[in-house]
Design a protein around this motif. Structure first.
Motif, mmCIF file in Angstrom:
data_model
loop_
_atom_site.group_PDB
_atom_site.id
_atom_site.type_symbol
_atom_site.label_atom_id
_atom_site.label_comp_id
_atom_site.label_asym_id
_atom_site.label_seq_id
_atom_site.Cartn_x
_atom_site.Cartn_y
_atom_site.Cartn_z
ATOM 1 N N PRO A 47 0.792 -1.234 0.000
ATOM 2 C CA PRO A 47 0.000 0.000 0.000
ATOM 3 C C PRO A 47 0.825 1.286 0.000
ATOM 4 C CG PRO A 47 -0.202 -1.140 2.111
ATOM 5 C CD PRO A 47 0.564 -2.042 1.200
ATOM 6 N N ASP A 48 2.027 1.259 0.568
ATOM 7 C CA ASP A 48 2.835 2.481 0.648
ATOM 8 C C ASP A 48 4.182 2.265 -0.032
ATOM 9 O OD1 ASP A 48 3.846 4.968 1.196
ATOM 10 O OD2 ASP A 48 4.134 4.589 3.348
ATOM 11 N N LEU A 49 4.269 2.677 -1.292
ATOM 12 C CA LEU A 49 5.495 2.510 -2.075
ATOM 13 C C LEU A 49 6.447 3.702 -1.975
ATOM 14 C CD1 LEU A 49 3.879 1.065 -5.319
ATOM 15 C CD2 LEU A 49 5.279 -0.192 -3.670
ATOM 16 N N GLN A 50 5.948 4.854 -1.585
ATOM 17 C CA GLN A 50 6.743 6.078 -1.651
ATOM 18 C C GLN A 50 8.083 6.025 -0.924
ATOM 19 O OE1 GLN A 50 4.744 9.782 -1.140
ATOM 20 N NE2 GLN A 50 2.975 9.125 -2.338
ATOM 21 N N PRO A 51 8.198 5.385 0.235
ATOM 22 C CA PRO A 51 9.503 5.356 0.897
ATOM 23 C C PRO A 51 10.595 4.685 0.049
ATOM 24 C CG PRO A 51 7.795 4.783 2.472
ATOM 25 C CD PRO A 51 7.149 4.821 1.094
ATOM 26 N N ALA A 52 10.228 3.815 -0.853
ATOM 27 C CA ALA A 52 11.210 3.109 -1.674
ATOM 28 C C ALA A 52 11.866 4.014 -2.717
ATOM 29 C CB ALA A 52 10.553 1.914 -2.365
ATOM 30 N N MET A 53 11.259 5.151 -3.029
ATOM 31 C CA MET A 53 11.836 6.053 -4.030
ATOM 32 C C MET A 53 13.227 6.530 -3.620
ATOM 33 S SD MET A 53 8.739 8.322 -5.628
ATOM 34 C CE MET A 53 7.957 8.838 -4.118
ATOM 35 N N GLU A 54 13.415 6.772 -2.359
ATOM 36 C CA GLU A 54 14.712 7.254 -1.863
ATOM 37 C C GLU A 54 15.818 6.237 -2.133
ATOM 38 O OE1 GLU A 54 17.012 10.250 -0.359
ATOM 39 O OE2 GLU A 54 14.851 10.349 -0.681
ATOM 40 N N ALA A 55 15.499 4.957 -2.029
ATOM 41 C CA ALA A 55 16.500 3.902 -2.242
ATOM 42 C C ALA A 55 17.029 3.883 -3.672
ATOM 43 C CB ALA A 55 15.901 2.541 -1.889
ATOM 44 N N LEU A 56 16.281 4.461 -4.615
ATOM 45 C CA LEU A 56 16.689 4.439 -6.027
ATOM 46 C C LEU A 56 17.563 5.627 -6.429
ATOM 47 C CD1 LEU A 56 13.347 3.171 -7.561
ATOM 48 C CD2 LEU A 56 15.536 1.954 -7.531
ATOM 49 N N LYS A 57 17.703 6.629 -5.575
ATOM 50 C CA LYS A 57 18.489 7.814 -5.949
ATOM 51 C C LYS A 57 19.954 7.502 -6.265
ATOM 52 C CE LYS A 57 15.633 11.489 -4.061
ATOM 53 N NZ LYS A 57 15.556 12.622 -3.120
ATOM 54 N N PRO A 58 20.653 6.674 -5.493
ATOM 55 C CA PRO A 58 22.040 6.357 -5.868
ATOM 56 C C PRO A 58 22.142 5.679 -7.236
ATOM 57 C CG PRO A 58 21.652 5.779 -3.576
ATOM 58 C CD PRO A 58 20.301 6.116 -4.183
ATOM 59 N N LEU A 59 21.200 4.819 -7.563
ATOM 60 C CA LEU A 59 21.193 4.177 -8.870
ATOM 61 C C LEU A 59 21.012 5.207 -9.967
ATOM 62 C CD1 LEU A 59 21.181 1.647 -10.680
ATOM 63 C CD2 LEU A 59 18.694 1.522 -10.297
ATOM 64 N N ALA A 60 20.120 6.159 -9.756
ATOM 65 C CA ALA A 60 19.890 7.196 -10.764
ATOM 66 C C ALA A 60 21.145 8.028 -10.992
ATOM 67 C CB ALA A 60 18.730 8.089 -10.339
ATOM 68 N N LEU A 61 21.858 8.359 -9.948
ATOM 69 C CA LEU A 61 23.104 9.117 -10.095
ATOM 70 C C LEU A 61 24.145 8.304 -10.860
ATOM 71 C CD1 LEU A 61 23.308 10.736 -6.552
ATOM 72 C CD2 LEU A 61 22.866 11.928 -8.724
ATOM 73 N N ASP A 62 24.269 7.034 -10.524
ATOM 74 C CA ASP A 62 25.231 6.157 -11.211
ATOM 75 C C ASP A 62 24.901 6.039 -12.702
ATOM 76 O OD1 ASP A 62 27.244 4.205 -11.749
ATOM 77 O OD2 ASP A 62 25.842 2.590 -11.263
ATOM 78 N N LEU A 63 23.635 5.793 -13.018
ATOM 79 C CA LEU A 63 23.241 5.654 -14.426
ATOM 80 C C LEU A 63 23.437 6.973 -15.175
ATOM 81 C CD1 LEU A 63 20.012 3.441 -14.207
ATOM 82 C CD2 LEU A 63 22.369 2.725 -14.647
ATOM 83 N N THR A 64 23.122 8.084 -14.525
ATOM 84 C CA THR A 64 23.323 9.388 -15.160
ATOM 85 C C THR A 64 24.797 9.593 -15.489
ATOM 86 O OG1 THR A 64 21.427 10.369 -14.036
ATOM 87 C CG2 THR A 64 23.085 11.887 -14.871
ATOM 88 N N ASP A 65 25.673 9.324 -14.524
ATOM 89 C CA ASP A 65 27.115 9.485 -14.752
ATOM 90 C C ASP A 65 27.591 8.630 -15.922
ATOM 91 O OD1 ASP A 65 27.278 11.287 -12.653
ATOM 92 O OD2 ASP A 65 28.032 9.798 -11.215
ATOM 93 N N ARG A 66 27.114 7.409 -15.994
ATOM 94 C CA ARG A 66 27.516 6.515 -17.083
ATOM 95 C C ARG A 66 27.061 7.047 -18.446
ATOM 96 N NH1 ARG A 66 28.255 0.731 -15.422
ATOM 97 N NH2 ARG A 66 28.271 0.714 -13.154
ATOM 98 N N LEU A 67 25.835 7.533 -18.502
ATOM 99 C CA LEU A 67 25.309 7.997 -19.784
ATOM 100 C C LEU A 67 25.964 9.312 -20.210
ATOM 101 C CD1 LEU A 67 23.445 7.512 -22.139
ATOM 102 C CD2 LEU A 67 21.569 8.483 -20.796
ATOM 103 N N VAL A 68 26.172 10.219 -19.288
ATOM 104 C CA VAL A 68 26.849 11.470 -19.623
ATOM 105 C C VAL A 68 28.250 11.177 -20.152
ATOM 106 C CG1 VAL A 68 27.859 13.581 -18.643
ATOM 107 C CG2 VAL A 68 25.506 12.941 -18.079
#
Length: 193
Positions: A47-68
């Protein structure tokens, strides 16, 4: 904290020299990077997925760095987008977890980026395709940057996985001639023009 263990990361680059018209130099580049991750919510309703969004921020930074880096550095990157493809035991809301993290990662690394990050998500099996929409970083009305990049992974996402993707481009469609707001007319004040 939710466990989004990464199984694999894939990088895709496209250099578009022409589409039947004259060759252009330098050619526009567009790319995507995605991670196939364990989906901790597969097969059950949370029922409450929102707290999991924070756990994905390091992955987003890593993927961004790779693509840039793959696109040759930050200079010239002027379009972006994001997307998620959820395996069969998941639901589209599991892909929506990427909205905040994916946008955060790109905005953090790209600097000034005022326009909304175009996004797409869906549920699909292994080998399903996902068309990630692209739009200009600072002005949503720049028609030449309305584009998409298609990604697909032959062995994913599996039923208990989710694919999180980011996309960026340097330059617009190779033979853009649909008018509208041009890049040199962007004021970048409100994310629209």
């Amino acid at each position: 904290m939710a466990d989004f263990t990464v199984r694999k990361i894939v990088l895709q680059l496209e250099e578009i020299r022409h589409e039947g018209g004259p060759q252009v130099a330098p050619p526009p580049l567009r790319g995507a990077v995605y991670a196939i991750c364990h989906n901790p919510f597969a097969g059950r309703y949370e029922p409450d997925l929102q707290p999991a969004m924070e756990a994905l921020k390091p992955l987003a930074l890593d993927l961004t760095d790779r693509l840039v880096a793959a696109l040759g550095g930050r200079a010239g990157i002027d379009a972006y987008g994001k997307g998620a493809l959820v395996g069969e035991a998941g639901e589209s809301e599991h892909g929506a977890l990427w909205h905040v993290a994916g946008g955060y990662g790109m905005r953090d690394r790209l600097g000034e980026a005022r326009a909304i990050v175009p996004s797409a998500m869906k549920v699909g099996g292994m080998g399903a395709t996902l068309d990630i929409p692209l739009g200009h970083l600072n002005a949503a009305y720049v028609r030449s940057r309305f584009d998409a990049i298609t990604i697909s992974c032959a062995d994913g996402p599996r039923a208990g996985e989710v694919l999180f993707a980011l996309a960026m481009a340097r330059g617009g469609r190779v033979h853009s001639r649909m008018g509208g707001l041009e890049v040199d007319q962007v004021t970048g004040l409100d994310g629209l023009r």
